[in-house]
Design an enzyme around this catalytic site. Structure first.
Site, short mmCIF file in Angstrom:
data_model
loop_
_atom_site.label_atom_id
_atom_site.label_comp_id
_atom_site.label_asym_id
_atom_site.label_seq_id
_atom_site.Cartn_x
_atom_site.Cartn_y
_atom_site.Cartn_z
N ASP A 394 0.85 -1.19 0.00
CA ASP A 394 0.00 0.00 0.00
C ASP A 394 0.89 1.24 0.00
O ASP A 394 1.81 1.36 0.83
CB ASP A 394 -0.90 0.00 1.23
CG ASP A 394 -1.90 1.15 1.19
OD1 ASP A 394 -2.97 0.97 0.59
OD2 ASP A 394 -1.57 2.22 1.75
N HIS A 407 -4.69 14.25 -9.51
CA HIS A 407 -4.92 12.82 -9.76
C HIS A 407 -4.10 12.30 -10.94
O HIS A 407 -3.80 11.10 -10.99
CB HIS A 407 -6.41 12.58 -10.01
CG HIS A 407 -7.24 12.70 -8.77
ND1 HIS A 407 -7.31 11.73 -7.79
CD2 HIS A 407 -8.05 13.72 -8.34
CE1 HIS A 407 -8.11 12.12 -6.83
NE2 HIS A 407 -8.58 13.35 -7.12
N ASP A 411 -2.16 8.88 -10.66
CA ASP A 411 -2.31 7.75 -11.60
C ASP A 411 -0.97 7.32 -12.16
O ASP A 411 -0.69 6.11 -12.30
CB ASP A 411 -3.25 8.15 -12.75
CG ASP A 411 -4.70 8.31 -12.29
OD1 ASP A 411 -5.01 7.86 -11.16
OD2 ASP A 411 -5.51 8.87 -13.05
N ASP A 427 9.48 -14.92 -12.78
CA ASP A 427 8.51 -15.28 -13.83
C ASP A 427 7.31 -16.02 -13.27
O ASP A 427 6.18 -15.86 -13.76
CB ASP A 427 9.19 -16.16 -14.89
CG ASP A 427 10.21 -15.38 -15.71
OD1 ASP A 427 10.10 -14.13 -15.72
OD2 ASP A 427 11.08 -16.01 -16.32
N GLU A 437 -4.87 2.21 -3.98
CA GLU A 437 -3.41 2.23 -4.08
C GLU A 437 -2.79 0.96 -3.53
O GLU A 437 -1.59 0.92 -3.24
CB GLU A 437 -2.85 3.45 -3.33
CG GLU A 437 -3.09 3.43 -1.84
CD GLU A 437 -4.41 4.08 -1.43
OE1 GLU A 437 -4.52 4.49 -0.28
OE2 GLU A 437 -5.33 4.18 -2.29
#
Length: 518
Positions: A394, A407, A411, A427, A437
């Site tokens: 977070d 914003h 983003d 992988d 978030e």
């Protein structure tokens, strides 16, 4: 099997049957000769010499009956032994006539049997030779008994033998023609049935949506129909080259690399825009040298159309014969059409599959960050195995980022973190945006290394974005844990990291149980 092979096999079988009939007739004739001295009115014969003659004749018939004629004809000795047999028969008949009265002996009539046999069994030149030998043997009898033989009896008997020969030879020739024609008709019918079967098999195979499998089946069918060389040349999108698929009877240097469409059967088919038959491939100016060296006598190429475009060329070649029937060419075109339908179906299926895959992928991809969305995260959680680690990440003070910079910057920060996480995990590991978030990582079989791996992510992120940190919670999935329990523990560990200063990672422990959200 070629037409010449069919004719040879039919005539050989006919001669073998004639030999068997001749053995039976000779046995009957031998029985007549045994009984001949006992017939009232027959002249006296030398019993010893006559007996020796009958024994020799009997042994000869026994040997002829015991010989493996099919194998002898296959080895090339059958016809030669037949000539020897006929010559010995003529000689024995001559000796029998000499012992039973000379040229006027009734045994002379057995010349008719030997004449019937060679007239029904041998080619014309062999018949002429044996007929000449018969005439010489009979004239020798007359010469020994009568230095000046009467013309009329000799003429009549010789004329009778000639008539027997001519009539039998004519009937035998007609019979041979009928048998050869019948065999060829049967062979043609079998060939047509094989062609239809090959087309039917291919028509069934196109439902597999596997174009490679269909092409393999088609070239395999072509080899079964007598084409020693077969392949399908798939043309590139720009039309300049082609690759060889499902090759049969071709050299590796030809199949292992792309070929130019400016030469070979592909070039001829492209130019004509239809089927092409080359009857002398080796001498054709467009022939591929490595293929011409194979001794291909006749080659055929048929276009494979997909959506109005020449997508491939189906090619076959024969080295054993230069014959190609109209039925072969027609079936070849049908098989090429089947390949075209298979390629078209496969293309449509692949296009539909791509659309379906894209739609499925879009349903589990987060539009903003490009990683998996919450739906994908739930799928990952359902697939957890013992020793997998769940990491909840977070961003710290993300609301302040949006408030101070807008914003758009927020983003972009989310996108940067998503890209960063994707580039730094293994992988086999997975990442998804869990909401807002928050991001969720599944570290496969991480075990006790999960916390240290998460710490390395923290350190690396500080170098990428020192102005925005994140907190992380780590929980290890156990054998008896549910996905909900494991992700709740990871969430509790993440809150613990928040409460203890942020910009750090915590692993779930017993002391954090009261913080579990599930």
């Amino acid at each position: 099997m070629t037409a010449n092979e069919t004719t040879t096999d039919v005539l050989t079988a006919y001669r073998i049957r004639t030999v068997r009939v001749a053995v039976m007739v000779t046995l009957l004739a031998l029985g007549c000769l045994v009984a001949l001295p006992f017939v009232p009115g027959h002249p006296h014969v030398d019993a010893l010499l006559y007996g020796i003659l009958l024994v020799v004749a009997g042994v000869g018939v026994g040997v002829a009956a015991a010989l493996p004629w099919p194998r002898l004809f296959e080895a090339g000795w059958g016809e030669r032994l037949l000539y020897v047999w006929s010559a010995l028969d003529i000689a024995l008949v001559t000796l029998g006539a000499a012992l039973t009265g000379g040229p006027r002996s009734d045994v002379v009539f057995f010349y008719a049997l030997t004449t019937l046999f060679f007239a029904a069994s041998y080619p014309p030149i062999g018949q002429v030779g044996l007929m000449a030998f018969t005439c010489l043997a009979y004239l020798l009898l007359w010469a020994l008994w009568h230095p000046q033989p009467p013309v009329l009896p000799v003429f009549l008997r010789m004329a009778t033998l000639f008539l027997v020969w001519a009539m039998t030879a004519f009937l035998a020739t007609e019979r041979e023609r009928e048998m050869v024609a019948h065999a060829r008709s049967r062979r043609l019918a079998e060939h047509r049935a094989a062609l239809l079967s090959a087309v039917a098999r291919t028509a069934t195979a196109i439902n597999t949506l596997d174009a490679e499998l269909v092409i393999e089946g088609v070239t395999e069918s072509l080899t079964g129909l007598g084409f020693e060389v077969a392949n399908c040349c798939v043309i590139s999108d720009d039309g300049r080259s082609y690759r060889v698929t499902a090759a049969r009877g071709l050299p590796p240097d030809y199949t292992g690399r792309p070929q130019s469409t400016d030469h070979g059967m592909v070039a001829l088919v492209r130019e004509r825009r239809g089927p092409v038959v080359v009857e002398d491939y080796g001498s054709h100016p467009m022939a591929v040298p490595s293929l011409a060296s194979l001794g291909i006598k006749v080659a055929i190429g048929a276009p494979v159309w997909v959506g109005g475009r020449l997508s491939a060329v189906l090619i076959g070649g024969k080295t054993a014969t230069a014959e190609l029937s109209p039925t072969d060419a027609e079936a070849f075109g049908l098989l090429a059409g089947q390949v075209g339908r298979a390629l078209e179906n496969a293309g449509q299926y692949q296009a539909q599959r791509r659309l379906t895959d894209a739609a499925n992928r879009a349903s589990v991809i987060d539009e903003l960050t490009g990683v998996g969305n919450r739906r994908w995260a739930n799928t990952l959680l359902r697939g957890l195995r013992p020793s997998d680690a769940v990491v909840i990440i977070d961003l710290d003070h993300f609301k302040d980022v949006n408030d101070r910079h807008g914003h758009g910057v927020g983003d972009e920060t989310l996108r940067r973190l998503a890209t960063f996480l994707q580039s730094r995990i293994r992988d086999q590991d997975e990442v998804a945006r869990y909401g807002g978030e928050e991001f969720l990582l599944v570290l496969r079989q991480a075990g006790d290394t999960a916390l240290s791996a998460t710490d390395r992510l923290l350190v690396a992120w500080r170098e990428v974005a020192p102005d925005v940190t994140f907190s992380a919670g780590v929980a290890l999935h156990g054998p008896d844990d549910t996905p909900e329990k494991t992700v709740g523990r990871a969430d509790a560990a993440m809150y613990a990291a928040k409460q203890t200063g942020r910009d750090r990672a915590c692993e779930f422990s017993a002391g954090l149980e009261e913080l579990e959200t599930y």
